[in-house]
Design a protein around this motif. Structure first.
Motif, mmCIF file in Angstrom:
data_model
loop_
_atom_site.group_PDB
_atom_site.id
_atom_site.type_symbol
_atom_site.label_atom_id
_atom_site.label_comp_id
_atom_site.label_asym_id
_atom_site.label_seq_id
_atom_site.Cartn_x
_atom_site.Cartn_y
_atom_site.Cartn_z
ATOM 1 N N ARG A 74 0.834 -1.206 0.000
ATOM 2 C CA ARG A 74 0.000 0.000 0.000
ATOM 3 C C ARG A 74 0.870 1.258 0.000
ATOM 4 N NH1 ARG A 74 -1.357 3.201 3.883
ATOM 5 N NH2 ARG A 74 -0.613 1.798 5.524
ATOM 6 N N LEU A 75 1.917 1.265 0.837
ATOM 7 C CA LEU A 75 2.802 2.419 0.935
ATOM 8 C C LEU A 75 3.531 2.700 -0.374
ATOM 9 C CD1 LEU A 75 4.594 2.136 4.390
ATOM 10 C CD2 LEU A 75 3.337 4.109 3.546
ATOM 11 N N VAL A 76 4.088 1.638 -0.966
ATOM 12 C CA VAL A 76 4.853 1.803 -2.203
ATOM 13 C C VAL A 76 3.950 2.327 -3.323
ATOM 14 C CG1 VAL A 76 6.129 0.579 -4.021
ATOM 15 C CG2 VAL A 76 6.645 0.137 -1.613
ATOM 16 N N GLN A 77 2.747 1.775 -3.433
ATOM 17 C CA GLN A 77 1.814 2.247 -4.462
ATOM 18 C C GLN A 77 1.447 3.714 -4.245
ATOM 19 O OE1 GLN A 77 -1.422 -0.564 -4.178
ATOM 20 N NE2 GLN A 77 -0.461 -2.016 -5.576
ATOM 21 N N LYS A 78 1.363 4.105 -2.988
ATOM 22 C CA LYS A 78 0.955 5.468 -2.650
ATOM 23 C C LYS A 78 2.050 6.493 -2.947
ATOM 24 C CE LYS A 78 -0.564 8.205 1.360
ATOM 25 N NZ LYS A 78 -0.850 8.166 2.810
ATOM 26 N N VAL A 79 3.308 6.154 -2.643
ATOM 27 C CA VAL A 79 4.370 7.166 -2.719
ATOM 28 C C VAL A 79 5.229 7.094 -3.986
ATOM 29 C CG1 VAL A 79 4.519 7.236 -0.194
ATOM 30 C CG2 VAL A 79 6.120 5.783 -1.470
ATOM 31 N N ALA A 80 5.238 5.944 -4.672
ATOM 32 C CA ALA A 80 6.128 5.789 -5.825
ATOM 33 C C ALA A 80 5.657 6.634 -7.006
ATOM 34 C CB ALA A 80 6.210 4.321 -6.230
#
Length: 198
Positions: A172-178
């Motif tokens: 979830r984090l990677v999809q949000k910030v990348a």
């Protein structure tokens, strides 16, 4: 003491590696900084190693650069830091950047590394300031080079999981910030800022 291994990389499941040397399979743990630079499985690899013996266990750690191994060893001389936290430090920040943080006494930045609290960060600055001089100016001896095994988002995902974050949270984090064009390091930094509120 086992100080160096040269053999065939049989498997890599961060942080664990399996290397066959002369028919014997050696299990090692390695920081993400080393895992990024490993060749594909089935290829030859050369790693510097640190052999650790405790009362109830024996462990072998592998590194691509001498500077990584030196920092790994130095970190464990600081009270409250064991192999797991030392690997997390090497996985989350380059030896060069870590040395600069210690030299400038940046306790706040050090506490953003998983496993490092304020008191530990202060001990690191006091105890390691004189030992990291060489790390800041030299990237260390590279043992062998290789293609990066994953794209930036994949590398960031593996690294964040190794630091102790849950797979679902990491995805979830990677999809949000990348963002397009981000390096793995940039994605990791942004994800950690999102988690830590920095």
């Amino acid at each position: 003491m086992i100080g160096r291994l040269r053999g065939i990389l049989l498997s890599k499941q961060p942080p664990r590696l399996l290397i066959e040397v002369g028919g014997i399979g050696y299990e090692l743990e390695a920081p993400m900084s080393t895992i990024y630079d490993l060749p594909a499985t089935g290829k030859e690899v050369i790693l510097l190693t640190h052999y650790a013996v405790k009362e109830d266990s024996v462990a072998l750690y592998g590194f691509m650069h001498e500077s990584e191994r030196a920092l790994f060893r130095s970190l464990q001389k600081v009270s409250g830091i064991g192999a797991k936290i030392a690997l997390a430090v090497l996985s989350g920040v380059s030896t060069d950047h870590f040395a600069r943080l210690v030299q400038t006494g940046d306790v706040v930045a050090l506490t953003k590394i998983p496993g490092i609290g304020k008191k530990t960060a202060e001990r690191i600055v006091v105890e390691l300031r004189d030992r990291v001089d060489g790390l800041a100016s030299s990237p260390g001896t590279r043992v062998n080079g290789a293609e990066m095994p994953l794209d930036a988002a994949g590398e960031a995902t593996v690294a964040l999981q190794q630091l102790g974050y849950k797979p679902a949270e990491v995805t979830r984090l990677v999809q949000k910030v990348a963002a397009d064009g981000d390096s793995a390091e940039a994605i990791i930094r942004k994800a950690l800022r999102a988690v830590l509120g920095g």
